[in-house]
Design an enzyme around this catalytic site. Structure first.
Site, short mmCIF file in Angstrom:
data_model
loop_
_atom_site.label_atom_id
_atom_site.label_comp_id
_atom_site.label_asym_id
_atom_site.label_seq_id
_atom_site.Cartn_x
_atom_site.Cartn_y
_atom_site.Cartn_z
N ARG A 26 -49.43 -36.42 25.15
CA ARG A 26 -50.76 -36.78 25.61
C ARG A 26 -50.74 -37.62 26.88
NH1 ARG A 26 -55.34 -38.11 23.14
NH2 ARG A 26 -55.79 -36.62 24.75
N GLU A 69 -58.47 -33.40 26.39
CA GLU A 69 -59.53 -34.23 25.81
C GLU A 69 -60.66 -34.38 26.83
OE1 GLU A 69 -58.42 -38.35 25.15
OE2 GLU A 69 -59.77 -38.50 23.45
N GLU A 93 -53.13 -37.14 15.69
CA GLU A 93 -52.74 -37.86 16.91
C GLU A 93 -52.29 -39.29 16.59
OE1 GLU A 93 -55.88 -38.03 19.80
OE2 GLU A 93 -54.94 -39.68 20.87
N TRP A 132 -55.16 -51.25 16.68
CA TRP A 132 -56.56 -50.80 16.58
C TRP A 132 -56.67 -49.37 16.98
CZ3 TRP A 132 -58.50 -49.44 21.40
CH2 TRP A 132 -57.95 -50.06 22.53
N TYR A 155 -62.71 -48.57 14.95
CA TYR A 155 -62.62 -48.16 16.34
C TYR A 155 -62.35 -46.65 16.40
CZ TYR A 155 -61.06 -47.08 20.89
OH TYR A 155 -60.96 -46.47 22.09
N GLU A 194 -50.84 -41.12 24.61
CA GLU A 194 -51.80 -41.63 25.58
C GLU A 194 -51.36 -42.97 26.16
OE1 GLU A 194 -55.22 -41.53 22.97
OE2 GLU A 194 -55.25 -43.70 22.84
N HIS A 202 -54.71 -43.38 15.76
CA HIS A 202 -54.68 -44.54 16.67
C HIS A 202 -53.62 -45.57 16.29
CE1 HIS A 202 -56.97 -46.60 19.95
NE2 HIS A 202 -57.28 -45.35 20.19
N ASP A 204 -57.49 -38.55 15.21
CA ASP A 204 -56.71 -39.58 15.89
C ASP A 204 -56.51 -40.76 14.93
OD1 ASP A 204 -55.55 -41.34 17.66
OD2 ASP A 204 -57.10 -41.16 19.20
N ARG A 208 -62.73 -33.28 17.77
CA ARG A 208 -62.01 -34.36 17.08
C ARG A 208 -62.95 -35.00 16.07
NH1 ARG A 208 -59.97 -40.14 19.60
NH2 ARG A 208 -62.03 -40.76 18.84
O1 EZ4 Z 1 -58.78 -45.33 22.43
O2 EZ4 Z 1 -58.66 -44.64 25.92
O3 EZ4 Z 1 -57.65 -40.18 22.17
N1 EZ4 Z 1 -58.28 -41.00 22.76
C1 EZ4 Z 1 -58.27 -42.31 22.53
C2 EZ4 Z 1 -59.01 -43.19 23.51
C3 EZ4 Z 1 -58.42 -44.60 23.57
C4 EZ4 Z 1 -58.91 -45.37 24.76
C5 EZ4 Z 1 -58.23 -46.74 24.86
O4 EZ4 Z 1 -58.51 -47.34 26.08
O5 EZ4 Z 1 -57.64 -42.73 21.59
O6 EZ4 Z 1 -60.37 -43.21 23.23
CO CO Z 2 -56.12 -41.25 21.11
#
Ligand code: EZ4
Ligand code: CO
Length: 402
Positions: free
Chosen positions: A283, A339, A236, A402, A159, A262, A212, A210, A147
């Site tokens: 996920r 992952e 993702e 985030w 982040y 997730e 996010h 990702d 990733r």
């Molecule tokens: O940010 O589990 O794909 N993985 C992620 C993780 C999440 C954390 C949040 O608690 O996006 O690292």
């Molecule tokens: Co993620």
């Protein structure tokens, strides 16, 4: 055989984990993970105050009945706290069932479907050169999938861009730190990240990214189109998925594969995404989606619609969840990828486990049950510490995902 005792263990060997240990009257025990990153004590209370008293006397083999009892019996359904608590019970009971029968859990859910579980690691860095170095390190370790996350030029911190050698993402004590975000700068940068990585490493390695939950459907469609030429393994969580139909727009405009889930805690969070074939990978994890009993239903639904599984595996789920994920991954037919963010040595010492990494794959091992333990004396040396991952604001101060 009956459940005779259950206790909740909260510890923080590098980060916080909530673990349920269930015992039976013949001395067999099983573990379940109930960690919800940043909201750990809510699940600990749900278990201690409302679930453990109901478990005593239960038949540990009755995984389906116990799941339905806790889900329907609570009246208040779904949500991450409820579902993580039910998951911890469910996974602990599967662990007990495997031990009582002398087989690893994957033998109870279909047996082996593959030789090992292909994993992806997190390569990240402050700039493109650092990411390239990080990818090279993963390739040296044998990874076939990586990733990519990098600092966005013009933004102080993002982040998902990890710190430290193995790109661990520890939460920080105290109030969450605040980051600033510009979607424009990000969209400008990500195609350059993929362009550089493909130039350096060619098309053999799988590259993932990702987003996010930080994009709108139109922004996600735009990015997906720009990334197609680099053939990403997936994009993702481009858009928050509460409104499942918003993915119709993304899907209509790009063939970049989409991974979501997730934060899902129920099959109902992805029923439309799966049945309309709006995603390629789901996920959902055993801990946040109601345990093995419920995740198997998600996987079987997904199989009908050409959607593959890709369990969440960050460091904020414990080695108990990693062990459960690997039992699941090795067995389900429509497995996609797993992952794998390595835990710290402190975490691994508290949770000794049979699973192991070798040449780009994880292997669940052949121990009865899940193949994971908890060293409770060692765990006591790492008391809970209130910690959070950062929150995010746009450049004008508006709160953003985030
Ligand atoms: O940010 O589990 O794909 N993985 C992620 C993780 C999440 C954390 C949040 O608690 O996006 O690292
Ligand atoms: Co993620």
């Amino acid at each position: 055989m009956r459940v005779s005792d259950a206790r909740v263990i909260v510890c923080s060997p590098g980060r916080n984990f909530v673990t349920l240990r269930v015992e039976t009257d013949d001395g067999t025990w099983g573990l379940g993970d109930a960690t919800v990153n940043g909201r750990e004590l809510a699940v600990a209370s749900y278990l201690r105050d409302h679930v453990v008293p109901l478990l005593i006397g239960a038949d540990p083999f009755a995984t389906e009945d116990t799941w339905q009892y806790l889900y329907k019996g609570a009246y208040w359904r779904r949500g991450p706290v409820t579902m993580a608590a039910i998951a911890a019970v469910d996974v602990a009971l599967w662990d007990i069932k495997g031990k009582a029968l002398g087989v690893p859990v994957h033998q109870l859910i279909g047996g082996r479907s593959r030789e090992g579980v292909t994993v992806y690691g997190h390569a990240s860095g402050g700039d493109l050169d650092e990411v390239v170095q990080a990818v090279a390190r993963y390739l040296d370790m044998g990874y076939r999938a990586v990733r990519l996350q990098a600092g966005v030029p013009g933004l102080a911190g993002t982040y998902g861009v990890g710190r430290g050698d193995l790109y661990y993402e520890p939460a920080s004590p105290g109030r969450p730190t605040e980051e600033r975000w510009s979607t424009e700068r990000y969209l400008d940068f990500v195609p350059r990240l993929f362009d550089r990585a493909r130039q350096e490493f060619g098309f053999e390695v799988h590259l993932l990214h990702d987003a996010h939950h930080r994009l709108s459907p139109t922004e996600a469609a735009w990015l997906g189109q720009r990334l197609e030429r680099y053939r990403p393994f997936w994009l993702e969580d481009p858009v928050p998925a509460e409104l499942q139909s918003s993915y119709r727009h993304v899907r209509r405009h790009t063939t970049t594969p989409i991974a979501l889930g997730e934060v899902f805690n129920s099959i109902h969070d992805c029923e439309q995404l799966i049945s309309e074939q709006l995603i390629d990978y789901v996920r959902a994890s055993t801990v946040h989606t109601g345990g093995l009993t419920h995740l198997l239903k998600v996987a079987h639904l997904a199989e009908l619609y050409h959607v593959r599984t890709a369990c969440h595996g960050p460091t904020d789920v414990s080695p108990v969840t990693m062990a459960a994920a690997l039992q699941f991954d090795i067995a389900v037919h429509n497995f996609g990828i797993q992952e794998y963010m390595r835990h710290t040595p402190e975490t691994d010492a508290v949770f000794p486990h049979a699973y192991h990494y070798d040449d780009g794959m994880l292997h669940p091992g052949d121990e009865p049950g899940l193949g994971v333990d908890i060293d409770e004396q060692l765990a006591e040396q790492y008391p809970y510490e209130r910690s959070y991952l950062p929150v995010n604001r746009l450049l004008d101060g508006t709160v953003h995902s985030w």
